[in-house]
Motif scaffolding. Sequence first.
Motif, PDB file in Angstrom:
ATOM      1  N   ASP A  87      23.400  45.219  31.196  1.00 10.24           N
ATOM      2  CA  ASP A  87      23.753  46.780  30.874  1.00 10.24           C
ATOM      3  C   ASP A  87      24.897  46.625  29.759  1.00 10.24           C
ATOM      4  O   ASP A  87      25.415  47.713  29.623  1.00 10.24           O
ATOM      5  CB  ASP A  87      24.201  47.254  32.089  1.00 10.24           C
ATOM      6  CG  ASP A  87      25.254  46.629  32.782  1.00 10.24           C
ATOM      7  OD1 ASP A  87      25.464  45.453  32.469  1.00 10.24           O
ATOM      8  OD2 ASP A  87      25.747  47.428  33.837  1.00 10.24           O
ATOM      9  N   GLN A  88      25.059  45.658  29.299  1.00  8.51           N
ATOM     10  CA  GLN A  88      26.233  45.461  28.255  1.00  8.51           C
ATOM     11  C   GLN A  88      25.703  45.195  26.822  1.00  8.51           C
ATOM     12  O   GLN A  88      24.661  44.464  26.788  1.00  8.51           O
ATOM     13  CB  GLN A  88      27.282  44.384  28.523  1.00  8.51           C
ATOM     14  CG  GLN A  88      28.314  44.747  29.878  1.00  8.51           C
ATOM     15  CD  GLN A  88      29.331  43.743  30.152  1.00  8.51           C
ATOM     16  OE1 GLN A  88      29.246  42.519  29.560  1.00  8.51           O
ATOM     17  NE2 GLN A  88      30.102  43.946  30.777  1.00  8.51           N
ATOM     18  N   GLU A  89      26.230  45.781  25.507  1.00  5.68           N
ATOM     19  CA  GLU A  89      25.561  45.359  24.281  1.00  5.68           C
ATOM     20  C   GLU A  89      26.207  44.195  23.901  1.00  5.68           C
ATOM     21  O   GLU A  89      27.382  43.716  24.250  1.00  5.68           O
ATOM     22  CB  GLU A  89      26.079  46.614  23.452  1.00  5.68           C
ATOM     23  CG  GLU A  89      25.657  47.847  23.820  1.00  5.68           C
ATOM     24  CD  GLU A  89      25.944  48.934  22.670  1.00  5.68           C
ATOM     25  OE1 GLU A  89      26.728  48.398  21.802  1.00  5.68           O
ATOM     26  OE2 GLU A  89      25.494  50.062  22.819  1.00  5.68           O
ATOM     27  N   LEU A  90      25.339  43.469  23.132  1.00  3.73           N
ATOM     28  CA  LEU A  90      25.838  42.070  22.510  1.00  3.73           C
ATOM     29  C   LEU A  90      26.992  42.570  21.116  1.00  3.73           C
ATOM     30  O   LEU A  90      26.531  43.153  20.342  1.00  3.73           O
ATOM     31  CB  LEU A  90      24.807  41.202  21.724  1.00  3.73           C
ATOM     32  CG  LEU A  90      23.861  40.616  23.126  1.00  3.73           C
ATOM     33  CD1 LEU A  90      22.811  40.048  22.419  1.00  3.73           C
ATOM     34  CD2 LEU A  90      24.898  39.614  23.823  1.00  3.73           C
ATOM     35  N   THR A  91      28.073  42.189  21.311  1.00  4.22           N
ATOM     36  CA  THR A  91      29.122  42.263  20.341  1.00  4.22           C
ATOM     37  C   THR A  91      28.930  41.181  19.046  1.00  4.22           C
ATOM     38  O   THR A  91      28.182  40.284  19.271  1.00  4.22           O
ATOM     39  CB  THR A  91      30.565  42.003  20.715  1.00  4.22           C
ATOM     40  OG1 THR A  91      31.371  42.300  19.596  1.00  4.22           O
ATOM     41  CG2 THR A  91      30.889  40.777  21.311  1.00  4.22           C
ATOM     42  N   HIS A  92      29.201  41.587  17.960  1.00  4.64           N
ATOM     43  CA  HIS A  92      29.175  40.780  16.817  1.00  4.64           C
ATOM     44  C   HIS A  92      30.379  39.459  16.814  1.00  4.64           C
ATOM     45  O   HIS A  92      30.221  38.566  16.127  1.00  4.64           O
ATOM     46  CB  HIS A  92      29.378  41.525  15.646  1.00  4.64           C
ATOM     47  CG  HIS A  92      27.974  42.275  15.269  1.00  4.64           C
ATOM     48  ND1 HIS A  92      26.942  41.821  15.131  1.00  4.64           N
ATOM     49  CD2 HIS A  92      27.956  43.807  15.380  1.00  4.64           C
ATOM     50  CE1 HIS A  92      26.008  42.978  14.949  1.00  4.64           C
ATOM     51  NE2 HIS A  92      26.662  43.943  15.024  1.00  4.64           N
ATOM     52  N   ASP A  93      31.246  39.680  17.708  1.00  3.21           N
ATOM     53  CA  ASP A  93      32.556  38.810  17.814  1.00  3.21           C
ATOM     54  C   ASP A  93      31.746  37.386  18.512  1.00  3.21           C
ATOM     55  O   ASP A  93      31.466  37.546  19.841  1.00  3.21           O
ATOM     56  CB  ASP A  93      33.466  39.267  18.446  1.00  3.21           C
ATOM     57  CG  ASP A  93      34.762  38.474  18.447  1.00  3.21           C
ATOM     58  OD1 ASP A  93      34.552  37.288  17.874  1.00  3.21           O
ATOM     59  OD2 ASP A  93      35.902  38.902  18.964  1.00  3.21           O
ATOM     60  N   MET A 237      23.490  39.290  38.371  1.00  2.43           N
ATOM     61  CA  MET A 237      23.550  40.188  37.583  1.00  2.43           C
ATOM     62  C   MET A 237      24.884  40.818  37.421  1.00  2.43           C
ATOM     63  O   MET A 237      25.118  41.578  36.406  1.00  2.43           O
ATOM     64  CB  MET A 237      22.222  41.126  37.714  1.00  2.43           C
ATOM     65  CG  MET A 237      20.768  40.847  37.718  1.00  2.43           C
ATOM     66  SD  MET A 237      19.590  41.841  37.696  1.00  2.43           S
ATOM     67  CE  MET A 237      19.742  41.957  39.611  1.00  2.43           C
ATOM     68  N   THR A 238      25.521  40.985  38.803  1.00  5.49           N
ATOM     69  CA  THR A 238      26.905  41.404  38.644  1.00  5.49           C
ATOM     70  C   THR A 238      28.060  40.493  38.463  1.00  5.49           C
ATOM     71  O   THR A 238      28.873  40.630  37.828  1.00  5.49           O
ATOM     72  CB  THR A 238      27.000  42.414  39.941  1.00  5.49           C
ATOM     73  OG1 THR A 238      25.961  43.127  40.037  1.00  5.49           O
ATOM     74  CG2 THR A 238      28.223  43.189  39.899  1.00  5.49           C
TER      75      THR A 238
END
Length: 393
Positions: A87-93, A237-238
Amino acid sequence: MSLSLGALNSVNSLIGKAFKQPKGDFAERLNSRITVGILALCSVLLGSSHFWGDPITCWSPAQFNKQWSDFVNQYCYVHGTYFVRLDQELTHDKEERTKNEINYYQWVPYILAVQALLFYIPRFMWSSLASHSGYDLGGAVRYVDDFWNSIKNNDGAFKNRIASFESRPAVFIWEGLRLARKKAGRELSVYYAASTALQMINAWLQFYWINGFLQSSTYSLWGPNVLVDLLQGEDWMTTGHFPRIVHCDFHHRRPASVQLDTVMCVLHLNIYYEKICIFLWFWLFFVALVSTYNCGSWFLSIMFYRNARSKVRDLLSCTPEGNSAPSKDLFFRVLGKDGLFVLQHMALNLGDIPASYLTAAMRNCCEQFADETEEDEENQYNKRLMSPGPKAV
């Protein structure tokens, strides 16, 4: 592949060696037999799945052919993966994306094999020290066991069995003790106490190691907290512990550029790793506690010998003469601390019935060995007196 098969065969050989040794006390069986067997078996099963199964499966882009897909699976398995909640986006960092790297799954079978070897080392050290003392305790246990198995089903009176023990096992034990005392046999119990201390230290080190290996930033005791999370329905998952779905970055080289691709991968083995590691956390904690208690008990027993004398008296009480035989005091004097230790281990390994026969037989024929022991001690004393002292410079 041949190297991996050789490692698996070595683990199987270690299991065989561990179970061929005398059983020992409860803590020794936990350390050198049961724990070695559990760790080695887990290592073999998990290691075989690495070579004959699919430990990781990655979802490659549609334009990748089979060769590229196989390469991605192998690369992500060797290079490692990282976990990001779905449920989290992949960052570019890059550092932020890979802060939860997962690199343990390649090494778990080998780590378990090393742990099995480390749990066997105290038993190996004890066998080496026992050989150094001049008394083969393991061989003596096997000899008496074979003799007991050969006569226990024969019909005969109690006195006939005692006579059989007097003619062979009792003489065998007395002769072994007398010859070992000329070397370092009297220190046999001290060597065993040292091996129990090594068992205790190894068990606690192994427990702290697995707790640190599986540690998270939020838990101080990994096992109970993860178990509570599972019972409360908070799965990987958590929490991110042993995740089944992970991510992997790799560079796809093209003629004019290098492209970074990210794929999702399924770690099948984490389903088993989670259960095995939870079990091992509690098991190693239990083994460490038992080893600590056993080490303290043996040190107290060797310091005061009350437990050993009490055990021998209990074994003698099974005989018709009981503890009232006139040779009882002489028997304890000739037996010494090394003899008490040997009879303790006979009872631990063989049971009280054959040990009681052996004890009674040794008591009945102890007078002849009392004279030989006193003669040996006198000869050693005279030899020390006649030996030249250090020369003056």
